[in-house]
Design an enzyme around this catalytic site. Structure first.
Site, PDB file in Angstrom:
ATOM      1  N   ASP A 155       0.953  -1.277   0.027  1.00  0.00           N
ATOM      2  CA  ASP A 155      -0.011  -0.040  -0.018  1.00  0.00           C
ATOM      3  C   ASP A 155       0.884   1.218  -0.078  1.00  0.00           C
ATOM      4  OD1 ASP A 155      -2.473   1.243   0.006  1.00  0.00           O
ATOM      5  OD2 ASP A 155      -2.731   1.141   2.035  1.00  0.00           O
ATOM      6  N   HIS A 205       2.533   3.358  -8.986  1.00  0.00           N
ATOM      7  CA  HIS A 205       2.210   2.005  -9.340  1.00  0.00           C
ATOM      8  C   HIS A 205       3.501   1.541 -10.154  1.00  0.00           C
ATOM      9  CE1 HIS A 205      -1.608   2.241  -7.707  1.00  0.00           C
ATOM     10  NE2 HIS A 205      -2.071   2.921  -8.642  1.00  0.00           N
ATOM     11  N   LEU A 248      10.209 -20.922  -4.566  1.00  0.00           N
ATOM     12  CA  LEU A 248       9.170 -19.997  -3.965  1.00  0.00           C
ATOM     13  C   LEU A 248       7.960 -19.933  -4.604  1.00  0.00           C
ATOM     14  CD1 LEU A 248       8.926 -17.275  -2.161  1.00  0.00           C
ATOM     15  CD2 LEU A 248       9.403 -16.263  -4.313  1.00  0.00           C
TER      16      LEU A 248
HETATM   17  C1  IPE Z   1      -5.603  -2.796  -0.403  1.00  0.00           C
HETATM   18  O1  IPE Z   1      -5.344  -1.535  -0.656  1.00  0.00           O
HETATM   19  C2  IPE Z   1      -5.573  -3.672  -1.744  1.00  0.00           C
HETATM   20  C3  IPE Z   1      -4.107  -3.812  -2.061  1.00  0.00           C
HETATM   21  C4  IPE Z   1      -2.856  -3.365  -1.635  1.00  0.00           C
HETATM   22  C5  IPE Z   1      -4.179  -4.331  -3.524  1.00  0.00           C
HETATM   23  P1  IPE Z   1      -6.214  -0.355  -0.697  1.00  0.00           P
HETATM   24  O2  IPE Z   1      -5.388   0.913  -0.759  1.00  0.00           O
HETATM   25  O3  IPE Z   1      -7.224  -0.621  -1.697  1.00  0.00           O
HETATM   26  O4  IPE Z   1      -7.018  -0.459   0.683  1.00  0.00           O
HETATM   27  P2  IPE Z   1      -7.912   0.573   1.350  1.00  0.00           P
HETATM   28  O5  IPE Z   1      -9.257   0.599   0.610  1.00  0.00           O
HETATM   29  O6  IPE Z   1      -7.147   1.972   1.598  1.00  0.00           O
HETATM   30  O7  IPE Z   1      -8.373  -0.222   2.686  1.00  0.00           O
HETATM   31  C1  IPE Z   2      -1.497   0.092  -3.326  1.00  0.00           C
HETATM   32  O1  IPE Z   2      -1.439   1.534  -3.300  1.00  0.00           O
HETATM   33  C2  IPE Z   2      -1.650  -0.317  -4.655  1.00  0.00           C
HETATM   34  C3  IPE Z   2      -3.214  -0.802  -4.962  1.00  0.00           C
HETATM   35  C4  IPE Z   2      -3.883  -0.795  -4.221  1.00  0.00           C
HETATM   36  C5  IPE Z   2      -3.167  -1.401  -6.251  1.00  0.00           C
HETATM   37  P1  IPE Z   2      -2.358   2.752  -3.465  1.00  0.00           P
HETATM   38  O2  IPE Z   2      -2.831   2.834  -4.842  1.00  0.00           O
HETATM   39  O3  IPE Z   2      -3.444   2.138  -2.600  1.00  0.00           O
HETATM   40  O4  IPE Z   2      -1.650   4.023  -2.845  1.00  0.00           O
HETATM   41  P2  IPE Z   2      -2.633   4.898  -1.605  1.00  0.00           P
HETATM   42  O5  IPE Z   2      -2.974   3.968  -0.628  1.00  0.00           O
HETATM   43  O6  IPE Z   2      -3.648   5.613  -2.644  1.00  0.00           O
HETATM   44  O7  IPE Z   2      -1.115   5.860  -1.374  1.00  0.00           O
HETATM   45 MG    MG Z   3      -4.104   2.533  -0.553  1.00  0.00          MG
END
Ligand code: IPE
Ligand code: IPE
Ligand code: MG
Length: 252
Positions: A22, A39, A133
């Site tokens: 995240d 990303h 792995l």
């Molecule tokens: C969780 O992250 C999903 C992934 C890492 C793929 P999100 O960024 O979508 O989670 P919430 O919605 O903030 O909890």
């Molecule tokens: C995690 O990073 C990647 C996915 C959920 C695909 P985020 O895109 O959720 O990044 P934040 O949480 O908005 O910073």
């Molecule tokens: Mg996120």
């Protein structure tokens, strides 16, 4: 970092590590760039953590890449995530083959773009005999969706007299989860400072150790990973027993 690695190797390595990757969006925002840039950078961290896992002997690594809720994001972001997936799989196939990495997925793949499904099928097929792995990507994954599916599959068997209600136990449920071939999660890491599960592996983390770090995913590299593992190795996993029982390795 080499010292850090040596300290780790003397101790128990978690068999199954799961990561909620995240913070890509916030990382990009900090650089004044669009979320999609985060990303793209996040893919480098994925590569680093896979390599580090092989290096220290983690057997199962499960990465949360796209949740059932992530479809609610802006269309362009969803499209970028899907095309990043295709390009990364193409690029990494050789790494998987060379390093004996087996690719698996969990989640409902049928709603992913055909191109993604095709690429996944190919990499899964070409790596199916690999052993070092097991890398599992959670794609269009939601733990509640998974549980709904388990209930449907088991109910069908009961209705068709292939299974009786009395036979339903934890093992049967396990065997019907997307993760049927994986062991329980030992260590769950979430980056970016959020302290929540976000619909990831609810059943499988029943006795996992949790680790939350404020480091954003694109900044999470080998050193951060090794530090988290060291923290894991300091924990005492009691599984309901007392500390004394664990220390003496006894059951009474
Ligand atoms: C969780 O992250 C999903 C992934 C890492 C793929 P999100 O960024 O979508 O989670 P919430 O919605 O903030 O909890
Ligand atoms: C995690 O990073 C990647 C996915 C959920 C695909 P985020 O895109 O959720 O990044 P934040 O949480 O908005 O910073
Ligand atoms: Mg996120």
């Amino acid at each position: 970092m080499e010292n850090l690695k040596k300290t780790i190797l003397q101790n128990t390595i978690p068999n199954h590590v799961a990561i909620i990757m995240d913070g890509n969006g916030r990382w990009a925002k900090q650089q004044g760039k669009p979320r999609t840039f985060g990303h793209k950078k996040g893919v480098d961290s994925v590569r680093a953590i896979i390599e580090a896992s092989v290096e220290i002997g983690v057997n199962y690594l499960t990465l949360y890449a796209f949740s059932t809720e992530n479809w609610n994001r802006p269309k362009l972001e969803v499209r970028t995530l899907m095309s990043l997936l295709v390009s990364s799989l193409r690029k990494e196939l050789k790494t998987f083959v060379d390093n004996d990495i087996k690719l698996l997925t969990i989640g409902d793949l049928s709603h992913l773009p055909k191109k993604v499904q095709k690429e996944l099928t190919e990499v899964i097929e070409k790596t199916k005999n690999n052993k070092t792995l097991t890398l599992t990507l959670a794609l269009n994954y939601g733990a509640r969706d998974e549980i709904v599916n388990v209930i449907k599959k088991i109910s069908k068997k009961v209705v068709n007299n292939q299974l009786s209600i009395e036979e339903i136990n934890e093992k049967i449920i396990n065997n019907h989860l997307y993760t049927f071939s994986l062991p329980d999660v030992d260590f769950l890491i979430r980056t970016s400072g959020e302290k929540r599960i976000s619909n990831f592996l609810l059943w499988q983390v029943a006795y996992a150790e949790f680790y939350f770090t404020t480091v954003l995913w694109p900044d999470f590299k080998e050193e951060n990973y090794y530090k988290s593992i060291l923290e894991y190795q300091k924990r005492e996993r009691r599984f309901g027993k007392t500390s004394e029982q664990i220390e003496k390795n006894i059951n009474e």
